[in-house]
Motif scaffolding. Structure first.
Motif, mmCIF file in Angstrom:
data_model
loop_
_atom_site.group_PDB
_atom_site.id
_atom_site.type_symbol
_atom_site.label_atom_id
_atom_site.label_comp_id
_atom_site.label_asym_id
_atom_site.label_seq_id
_atom_site.Cartn_x
_atom_site.Cartn_y
_atom_site.Cartn_z
ATOM 1 N N UNK A 1 0.809 -1.228 0.000
ATOM 2 C CA UNK A 1 0.000 0.000 0.000
ATOM 3 C C UNK A 1 0.837 1.270 0.000
ATOM 4 N N UNK A 2 0.380 2.256 -0.747
ATOM 5 C CA UNK A 2 0.901 3.624 -0.682
ATOM 6 C C UNK A 2 2.397 3.763 -0.970
ATOM 7 N N UNK A 3 2.922 2.968 -1.896
ATOM 8 C CA UNK A 3 4.329 3.088 -2.268
ATOM 9 C C UNK A 3 4.477 2.971 -3.781
ATOM 10 N N UNK A 4 5.587 3.493 -4.273
ATOM 11 C CA UNK A 4 5.982 3.212 -5.641
ATOM 12 C C UNK A 4 6.866 1.970 -5.599
ATOM 13 N N UNK A 5 7.083 1.378 -6.763
ATOM 14 C CA UNK A 5 7.887 0.162 -6.826
ATOM 15 C C UNK A 5 9.151 0.437 -7.622
ATOM 16 N N UNK A 6 10.262 -0.007 -7.051
ATOM 17 C CA UNK A 6 11.547 0.054 -7.747
ATOM 18 C C UNK A 6 11.894 -1.352 -8.215
ATOM 19 N N UNK A 7 12.460 -1.450 -9.394
ATOM 20 C CA UNK A 7 12.907 -2.739 -9.921
ATOM 21 C C UNK A 7 14.410 -2.674 -10.155
ATOM 22 N N UNK A 8 15.116 -3.641 -9.617
ATOM 23 C CA UNK A 8 16.544 -3.774 -9.871
ATOM 24 C C UNK A 8 16.715 -5.000 -10.753
ATOM 25 N N UNK A 9 17.272 -4.781 -11.927
ATOM 26 C CA UNK A 9 17.532 -5.866 -12.870
ATOM 27 C C UNK A 9 18.999 -6.238 -12.740
ATOM 28 N N UNK B 1 6.070 -0.039 -14.763
ATOM 29 C CA UNK B 1 7.156 0.472 -13.919
ATOM 30 C C UNK B 1 7.824 1.631 -14.653
ATOM 31 N N UNK B 2 7.939 2.745 -13.965
ATOM 32 C CA UNK B 2 8.533 3.939 -14.544
ATOM 33 C C UNK B 2 10.031 3.725 -14.791
ATOM 34 N N UNK C 1 12.345 -3.127 -20.879
ATOM 35 C CA UNK C 1 11.209 -2.834 -21.762
ATOM 36 C C UNK C 1 9.952 -3.544 -21.271
ATOM 37 N N UNK C 2 10.092 -4.788 -20.823
ATOM 38 C CA UNK C 2 8.925 -5.517 -20.338
ATOM 39 C C UNK C 2 8.391 -4.886 -19.048
ATOM 40 N N UNK C 3 9.281 -4.486 -18.155
ATOM 41 C CA UNK C 3 8.838 -3.830 -16.921
ATOM 42 C C UNK C 3 8.101 -2.525 -17.220
ATOM 43 N N UNK C 4 8.573 -1.799 -18.215
ATOM 44 C CA UNK C 4 7.888 -0.569 -18.598
ATOM 45 C C UNK C 4 6.508 -0.883 -19.167
#
Length: 164
Positions: free
Chosen positions: A65-73, A104-105, A97-100
Motif C-alpha cells: 500500500x501507498x508506495x511506488x515500486x523500484x525494480x533492480x535488474x 514500472x517507470x 522494456x517488459x517492466x515498462x
C-alpha cells in the motif's frame, strides 16, 4: 537461490544483527519480491515463462500500500556464453522494456550487469544445472522510511523485526 543472492541475503542479516548489537534493537525488516530468469544460452529474448515469473512477482509487489515500486535488474551472462557483454546489455534492455510495459517507470528501474561462473549455477532436483542469467528484485519506494510496512498487516515481510 544463486550464490550472489544468498550472499546479498547474508549481508542483510549481518547488518541487522550488527545494528542490534550496536543499538540495542533493530526496527527493520526486509520487503521485496524476486523473479529468477533462466534463458537459453546465447539468447536475450524473454520467453512467456520468463514474463510470467516477472509478472507474478510484480503482482505481489503491487499489493504493497501507498508506495511506488523500484525494480533492480541483475542481468548477467555465464562465462561459457558467447558475446557476454552483448548478452548482458540485451537481457537488461529486454527486461527493462517488459517492466515498462507492466507500468514500472523508467526512473524506478536500476540495472546491474554481472558475469556468472559455472559455480553459480543452481542444481535442479534432477541433477542438471540451471543457469539463471537474470534476477529482478522489486522493492518499495517510500517517503522517508519504509519501516512502517513491517507492522502493516497488508504486507508480508521476508524477514521479521529483531527484538532482543
Amino acid at each position: 537461490m544463486s550464490k550472489t543472492l544468498r550472499a546479498r541475503g547474508n549481508a542483510v542479516v549481518a547488518a541487522l544483527a550488527m545494528s542490534v548489537s550496536l543499538y540495542g534493537s533493530a526496527g527493520a525488516c526486509t520487503i521485496g519480491e524476486e523473479a529468477e530468469i533462466e534463458l537459453p544460452f546465447n539468447t536475450t529474448a524473454l520467453t512467456s515463462a520468463n514474463k510470467h515469473a516477472i509478472t507474478i512477482a510484480l503482482i505481489e509487489a503491487k499489493k504493497w500500500p501507498d508506495v511506488q515500486i523500484q525494480a533492480v535488474i541483475m542481468a548477467g551472462a555465464y562465462t561459457a556464453e558467447r558475446n557476454m557483454d552483448q548478452l548482458k546489455e540485451g537481457r537488461a534492455k529486454n527486461v527493462k522494456a517488459y517492466l515498462q510495459e507492466l507500468g514500472i517507470s523508467s526512473e524506478n528501474i536500476l540495472i546491474e550487469k554481472h558475469t556468472f561462473t559455472d559455480e553459480m549455477a543452481v542444481k535442479r532436483p534432477d541433477g542438471t544445472l540451471g543457469y539463471r542469467q537474470v534476477f529482478v528484485e522489486f522493492t518499495p519506494i517510500c517517503k522517508g522510511s519504509c519501516a512502517w510496512m513491517c507492522d502493516d498487516p497488508r504486507v508480508t515481510p521476508h524477514s521479521r523485526v529483531i527484538n532482543p
